[in-house]
Scaffold this active site. Structure first.
Site, PDB file in Angstrom:
ATOM      1  N   HIS A  69      40.467  35.064  46.374  1.00 26.84           N
ATOM      2  CA  HIS A  69      39.536  35.672  45.756  1.00 26.84           C
ATOM      3  C   HIS A  69      38.043  35.018  45.847  1.00 26.84           C
ATOM      4  CE1 HIS A  69      37.102  37.758  42.327  1.00 26.84           C
ATOM      5  NE2 HIS A  69      38.293  38.378  42.423  1.00 26.84           N
ATOM      6  N   TYR A 101      44.510  35.394  43.983  1.00 26.23           N
ATOM      7  CA  TYR A 101      43.668  34.133  43.495  1.00 26.23           C
ATOM      8  C   TYR A 101      42.989  33.335  44.551  1.00 26.23           C
ATOM      9  CZ  TYR A 101      42.916  29.668  41.036  1.00 26.23           C
ATOM     10  OH  TYR A 101      42.503  28.683  40.519  1.00 26.23           O
TER      11      TYR A 101
END
Length: 113
Positions: free
Chosen positions: A84, A81
């Site tokens: 990303h 995450y």
């Protein structure tokens, strides 16, 4: 117990506590929160998102007004995450608008009687 806390598998909660700068309008904040929630669809490792504002009567918030909670299946998911591109782009917009920020990742544990 310490081994479980350091292990990479198992649910991880990612908490972000924030106090936004005074110049952030309610409309801008609403848009930022909607974009934060949309990361669930953009980042496969992000499983859930919740947010709220401080409603405590204890006055121990230390100036933090908002809390954002994201759920991941592992610490590796949190790492995915953070790296990303959709999160990086969003964080680059969000972070400069905060007067104060605190981030904590933890593995939920049930209390024992």
């Amino acid at each position: 117990m310490a081994a479980a806390a350091g292990s990479s598998d198992g649910v991880v909660k990612h908490l972000l506590l924030a106090r936004f700068k005074d110049e952030v309008t309610p409309e801008r904040l609403d848009g930022l929160i909607r974009r934060y929630a949309a990361l669930v669809d953009a980042v496969p490792s992000m499983k859930a998102f919740h947010w709220g504002t401080d409603v405590s009567i204890e006055n121990m918030h230390q100036g933090f007004t908002h809390v954002f909670e994201s759920t991941f299946e592992s610490t590796e998911g949190v790492k995915e995450y953070i790296e990303h591109p959709a999160h990086v782009e969003y964080a680059n917009e969000l972070l400069p608008l905060m007067e104060k920020v605190l981030v904590i990742d933890y593995k939920p544990a049930a209390g024992k009687a």
